[in-house]
Design a protein around this motif. Structure first.
Motif, PDB file in Angstrom:
ATOM      1  N   LYS A 156      39.290  38.529  37.695  1.00 36.56           N
ATOM      2  CA  LYS A 156      39.125  37.336  36.863  1.00 36.56           C
ATOM      3  C   LYS A 156      37.699  36.808  36.864  1.00 36.56           C
ATOM      4  CE  LYS A 156      41.102  32.740  36.044  1.00 36.56           C
ATOM      5  NZ  LYS A 156      42.152  31.770  36.453  1.00 36.56           N
ATOM      6  N   TYR A 157      37.043  36.825  38.014  1.00 36.32           N
ATOM      7  CA  TYR A 157      35.745  36.155  38.123  1.00 36.32           C
ATOM      8  C   TYR A 157      34.543  37.100  38.208  1.00 36.32           C
ATOM      9  CZ  TYR A 157      38.554  31.997  39.069  1.00 36.32           C
ATOM     10  OH  TYR A 157      39.457  30.964  38.972  1.00 36.32           O
ATOM     11  N   TRP A 158      34.742  38.327  38.673  1.00 36.28           N
ATOM     12  CA  TRP A 158      33.587  39.200  38.881  1.00 36.28           C
ATOM     13  C   TRP A 158      33.667  40.522  38.133  1.00 36.28           C
ATOM     14  CZ3 TRP A 158      36.005  37.819  43.939  1.00 36.28           C
ATOM     15  CH2 TRP A 158      35.597  36.559  44.356  1.00 36.28           C
ATOM     16  N   GLY A 159      34.747  40.730  37.395  1.00 38.10           N
ATOM     17  CA  GLY A 159      34.881  41.978  36.662  1.00 38.10           C
ATOM     18  C   GLY A 159      35.043  43.186  37.561  1.00 38.10           C
ATOM     19  N   LEU A 160      35.545  42.985  38.767  1.00 32.39           N
ATOM     20  CA  LEU A 160      35.746  44.069  39.727  1.00 32.39           C
ATOM     21  C   LEU A 160      37.246  44.312  39.910  1.00 32.39           C
ATOM     22  CD1 LEU A 160      33.053  42.964  42.346  1.00 32.39           C
ATOM     23  CD2 LEU A 160      32.831  44.729  40.579  1.00 32.39           C
ATOM     24  N   ASP A 161      37.598  45.247  40.794  1.00 31.66           N
ATOM     25  CA  ASP A 161      39.016  45.545  41.002  1.00 31.66           C
ATOM     26  C   ASP A 161      39.321  45.700  42.484  1.00 31.66           C
ATOM     27  OD1 ASP A 161      37.879  47.986  41.633  1.00 31.66           O
ATOM     28  OD2 ASP A 161      38.531  48.981  39.795  1.00 31.66           O
ATOM     29  N   LYS A 163      38.896  47.892  44.588  1.00 32.57           N
ATOM     30  CA  LYS A 163      37.911  48.564  45.455  1.00 32.57           C
ATOM     31  C   LYS A 163      37.126  47.573  46.312  1.00 32.57           C
ATOM     32  CE  LYS A 163      37.255  52.357  42.139  1.00 32.57           C
ATOM     33  NZ  LYS A 163      37.994  51.750  41.018  1.00 32.57           N
ATOM     34  N   LEU A 164      37.060  46.311  45.859  1.00 34.66           N
ATOM     35  CA  LEU A 164      36.335  45.298  46.620  1.00 34.66           C
ATOM     36  C   LEU A 164      36.975  45.044  47.988  1.00 34.66           C
ATOM     37  CD1 LEU A 164      34.017  43.205  46.511  1.00 34.66           C
ATOM     38  CD2 LEU A 164      35.663  41.582  45.536  1.00 34.66           C
ATOM     39  N   LEU A 165      38.268  45.379  48.114  1.00 38.30           N
ATOM     40  CA  LEU A 165      38.958  45.175  49.382  1.00 38.30           C
ATOM     41  C   LEU A 165      38.309  45.950  50.525  1.00 38.30           C
ATOM     42  CD1 LEU A 165      42.651  45.494  48.133  1.00 38.30           C
ATOM     43  CD2 LEU A 165      41.636  43.420  49.086  1.00 38.30           C
ATOM     44  N   PHE A 166      37.808  47.141  50.220  1.00 38.35           N
ATOM     45  CA  PHE A 166      37.353  48.046  51.277  1.00 38.35           C
ATOM     46  C   PHE A 166      36.118  47.533  52.022  1.00 38.35           C
ATOM     47  CE2 PHE A 166      40.412  50.404  49.017  1.00 38.35           C
ATOM     48  CZ  PHE A 166      40.872  51.424  49.844  1.00 38.35           C
ATOM     49  N   PRO A 167      35.063  47.085  51.357  1.00 42.12           N
ATOM     50  CA  PRO A 167      33.930  46.537  52.123  1.00 42.12           C
ATOM     51  C   PRO A 167      34.261  45.230  52.826  1.00 42.12           C
ATOM     52  CG  PRO A 167      33.552  46.303  49.752  1.00 42.12           C
ATOM     53  CD  PRO A 167      34.729  47.207  49.921  1.00 42.12           C
ATOM     54  N   ILE A 168      35.108  44.387  52.218  1.00 43.22           N
ATOM     55  CA  ILE A 168      35.490  43.120  52.864  1.00 43.22           C
ATOM     56  C   ILE A 168      36.276  43.396  54.145  1.00 43.22           C
ATOM     57  CG2 ILE A 168      36.909  41.049  52.634  1.00 43.22           C
ATOM     58  CD1 ILE A 168      36.172  40.980  49.681  1.00 43.22           C
ATOM     59  N   TYR A 169      37.269  44.267  54.049  1.00 41.59           N
ATOM     60  CA  TYR A 169      38.070  44.611  55.225  1.00 41.59           C
ATOM     61  C   TYR A 169      37.207  45.255  56.314  1.00 41.59           C
ATOM     62  CZ  TYR A 169      42.511  43.768  52.734  1.00 41.59           C
ATOM     63  OH  TYR A 169      43.566  43.194  52.067  1.00 41.59           O
ATOM     64  N   SER A 170      36.268  46.102  55.911  1.00 39.98           N
ATOM     65  CA  SER A 170      35.404  46.787  56.882  1.00 39.98           C
ATOM     66  C   SER A 170      34.590  45.789  57.690  1.00 39.98           C
ATOM     67  CB  SER A 170      34.467  47.760  56.163  1.00 39.98           C
ATOM     68  OG  SER A 170      35.185  48.770  55.497  1.00 39.98           O
ATOM     69  N   GLY A 171      34.021  44.789  57.016  1.00 33.82           N
ATOM     70  CA  GLY A 171      33.215  43.781  57.704  1.00 33.82           C
ATOM     71  C   GLY A 171      34.026  42.982  58.707  1.00 33.82           C
ATOM     72  N   PHE A 239      61.214  39.482  32.856  1.00 28.14           N
ATOM     73  CA  PHE A 239      60.564  38.377  32.157  1.00 28.14           C
ATOM     74  C   PHE A 239      59.350  38.821  31.341  1.00 28.14           C
ATOM     75  CE2 PHE A 239      62.370  36.598  36.153  1.00 28.14           C
ATOM     76  CZ  PHE A 239      63.434  35.922  35.574  1.00 28.14           C
ATOM     77  N   SER A 240      59.199  40.145  31.161  1.00 28.53           N
ATOM     78  CA  SER A 240      58.158  40.728  30.297  1.00 28.53           C
ATOM     79  C   SER A 240      56.741  40.380  30.744  1.00 28.53           C
ATOM     80  CB  SER A 240      58.368  40.290  28.837  1.00 28.53           C
ATOM     81  OG  SER A 240      59.645  40.694  28.371  1.00 28.53           O
ATOM     82  N   TYR A 241      56.504  40.297  32.060  1.00 29.77           N
ATOM     83  CA  TYR A 241      55.146  40.098  32.579  1.00 29.77           C
ATOM     84  C   TYR A 241      54.372  41.397  32.493  1.00 29.77           C
ATOM     85  CZ  TYR A 241      55.666  35.406  34.605  1.00 29.77           C
ATOM     86  OH  TYR A 241      55.821  34.058  34.793  1.00 29.77           O
ATOM     87  N   ASP A 242      53.097  41.305  32.096  1.00 30.74           N
ATOM     88  CA  ASP A 242      52.229  42.480  32.106  1.00 30.74           C
ATOM     89  C   ASP A 242      51.819  42.776  33.550  1.00 30.74           C
ATOM     90  OD1 ASP A 242      49.190  43.569  32.070  1.00 30.74           O
ATOM     91  OD2 ASP A 242      50.284  44.314  30.337  1.00 30.74           O
ATOM     92  N   ILE A 243      52.115  43.987  34.033  1.00 36.69           N
ATOM     93  CA  ILE A 243      51.888  44.306  35.445  1.00 36.69           C
ATOM     94  C   ILE A 243      50.413  44.191  35.821  1.00 36.69           C
ATOM     95  CG2 ILE A 243      51.852  46.211  37.104  1.00 36.69           C
ATOM     96  CD1 ILE A 243      54.579  46.975  36.248  1.00 36.69           C
ATOM     97  N   LYS A 244      49.515  44.729  34.978  1.00 39.20           N
ATOM     98  CA  LYS A 244      48.092  44.742  35.335  1.00 39.20           C
ATOM     99  C   LYS A 244      47.488  43.342  35.343  1.00 39.20           C
ATOM    100  CE  LYS A 244      46.933  49.462  33.978  1.00 39.20           C
ATOM    101  NZ  LYS A 244      46.042  50.323  33.177  1.00 39.20           N
ATOM    102  N   GLU A 245      47.936  42.486  34.438  1.00 39.38           N
ATOM    103  CA  GLU A 245      47.324  41.162  34.332  1.00 39.38           C
ATOM    104  C   GLU A 245      48.067  40.085  35.129  1.00 39.38           C
ATOM    105  OE1 GLU A 245      46.754  40.038  30.299  1.00 39.38           O
ATOM    106  OE2 GLU A 245      45.561  41.793  29.774  1.00 39.38           O
ATOM    107  N   LEU A 246      49.404  40.150  35.130  1.00 38.74           N
ATOM    108  CA  LEU A 246      50.186  39.073  35.736  1.00 38.74           C
ATOM    109  C   LEU A 246      51.168  39.539  36.800  1.00 38.74           C
ATOM    110  CD1 LEU A 246      51.050  37.105  32.456  1.00 38.74           C
ATOM    111  CD2 LEU A 246      49.334  36.480  34.154  1.00 38.74           C
ATOM    112  N   GLY A 247      51.451  40.855  36.828  1.00 37.39           N
ATOM    113  CA  GLY A 247      52.493  41.357  37.721  1.00 37.39           C
ATOM    114  C   GLY A 247      52.240  41.087  39.186  1.00 37.39           C
ATOM    115  N   LEU A 248      50.955  41.154  39.606  1.00 44.60           N
ATOM    116  CA  LEU A 248      50.656  40.949  41.022  1.00 44.60           C
ATOM    117  C   LEU A 248      50.983  39.543  41.499  1.00 44.60           C
ATOM    118  CD1 LEU A 248      47.351  42.876  41.837  1.00 44.60           C
ATOM    119  CD2 LEU A 248      49.618  43.251  42.790  1.00 44.60           C
ATOM    120  N   TRP A 249      51.213  38.622  40.566  1.00 43.93           N
ATOM    121  CA  TRP A 249      51.598  37.274  40.978  1.00 43.93           C
ATOM    122  C   TRP A 249      52.932  37.293  41.728  1.00 43.93           C
ATOM    123  CZ3 TRP A 249      48.599  33.266  41.473  1.00 43.93           C
ATOM    124  CH2 TRP A 249      47.435  33.180  40.706  1.00 43.93           C
TER     125      TRP A 249
END
Length: 384
Positions: A156-161, A163-171, A239-249
């Motif tokens: 939503k805010y940085w245009g990333l996906d 993959k950002l989890l990996f450096p954050i978790y590593s630190g 409820f017809s939620y789009d998985i990529k945009e809203l499903g993770l909620w």
């Protein structure tokens, strides 16, 4: 004995790192949508994250009986750190490398579970083990929550996906390992108990009480992973939620409820017995799962998801701590068996997926209903 926060601090941080292994749940729906996987094949994604629980838990429980829990915690952090760094170095170019990464992350989570749950008893005041273990699971839920929350924020805010989890978790893992390394922890050990061995582990497993409790962990973890993996599909189908945009909620809301429930559990266990609380929390879980079927709006669906999360929140620490407190002289063997049972996170979702493919997605949720129903029945079992 009061809480020594200098010594308990790295243990709670280790619980945060345990939660990173749960990222395979939120990733499942994303990978299933992107690669058009069947429910069974999507279940194999979680299989990679949880298979090492079945292979390493007992051997590492025996190893830590001789070498110490702190050493096993450090080895777990190192394994997870290597697993997270490898895809970064490979620029996420290979799906095979990613699967290997999840395998190493699962290895690290296995070792953290084997050592982290019993070592919490070493740094807890007398009679406060269940409370601290529930609070540790609350910290773990924050780590689990991040697997769904960070990708949503990144997109939503940085245009990333993801993959950002990996450096954050590593630190975070690097900081946790350094903190744990420099802190001295006095590990409790019953000198009158014979050394742990594969024979003593098998003898414990023949004990009906231990067997029933280990099976409870197997079924619970499988149910939790199934929920985190399939709730996005539930929102999409019903409820017809789009998985990529809203499903993770769906997964995010589930983990928020887990985190809330575990915090409340740490408070409630100051005045309620663990056995009574187990009856209440499993009943709440069953009501929540039933709510998925009767929900006629997305609001009702999210209410059911939140109720499930609240109910699920304290099942693992309650079953674990009740078993350990019943036989503290065998904490390493019981810990090994309990963490081995986390392999349910690899097997139950595959069963869920098979049932969903044959019948329907809602048919798959019957699997979790049966699993939690067993634990509810076990909560009335009296150990002889």
């Amino acid at each position: 004995m009061k809480n020594n926060y200098l010594k308990s601090g790295p243990i709670f941080l280790a619980f945060l790192c345990m939660g990173f292994g749960d990222v395979v749940g939120p990733l499942t729906s994303q990978l299933q949508s992107e690669y058009e996987l069947s429910n069974v094949l999507a279940g194999l994604v979680t299989f990679m994250g949880f298979i090492m629980f079945g292979l390493l838990s007992v051997p590492m429980g025996l190893y830590q009986d001789r070498k110490g829990k702190k050493r096993v915690l450090l080895l777990g952090m190192l394994a997870a750190l290597v697993g997270l760094v490898l895809p970064i170095l490979g620029n996420f170019s290979s799906f095979g490398l990613l699967l290997g990464s999840l395998l190493l992350l699962g290895t690290g989570a296995t070792l953290l579970q084997v050592a982290g749950n019993p070592i919490m008893r070493d740094v807890s005041p007398e009679g406060k083990y269940s409370r601290n273990l529930s609070f540790g699971q609350f910290i773990k839920a924050i780590g689990s929550l991040s697997g769904a929350l960070i990708p949503l924020l990144a997109a939503k805010y940085w245009g990333l996906d993801w993959k950002l989890l990996f450096p954050i978790y590593s630190g975070i893992l690097l900081v946790a390992a350094i903190y744990l390394y420099v802190v001295t922890i006095e590990e409790k050990k019953d000198d009158s108990a014979s050394p742990a061995s594969f024979g003593s582990v098998l003898a414990l497993l023949k004990n009906p009480y231990v067997f029933f409790m280990v099976l409870a962990i197997f079924l619970y973890v499988g149910s939790e992973v199934s929920m985190s993996a399939k709730l996005p599909n539930y929102l999409s189908e019903k409820f017809s939620y789009d998985i990529k945009e809203l499903g993770l909620w769906g997964t995010l809301f589930f983990f928020i409820a887990l985190m809330t429930g575990r915090f409340l559990g740490g408070v409630i266990l100051n005045w309620m017995s663990p056995s009574r609380f187990l009856k209440i929390t499993t009943l709440l879980s069953l009501i929540g799962i039933a709510g998925l079927y009767i929900a006629t709006s997305s609001i009702m669906g999210f209410a059911a998801i939140f109720l499930i999360g609240l109910g699920f929140a304290n099942i693992f620490p309650l079953v674990f701590s009740i078993a350990i407190d019943a036989m503290p002289e065998r904490s390493n063997e019981i810990s090994g068996l309990m963490v081995t049972a986390i392999i349910g996170g690899a097997i139950v979702p595959v069963i869920f997926g098979a049932v969903a493919d044959v019948f329907s997605l809602m048919g798959g949720f019957v699997v979790t209903l049966v699993c939690i129903g067993y634990i509810f029945g076990l909560s009335f079992y009296k150990r002889k």
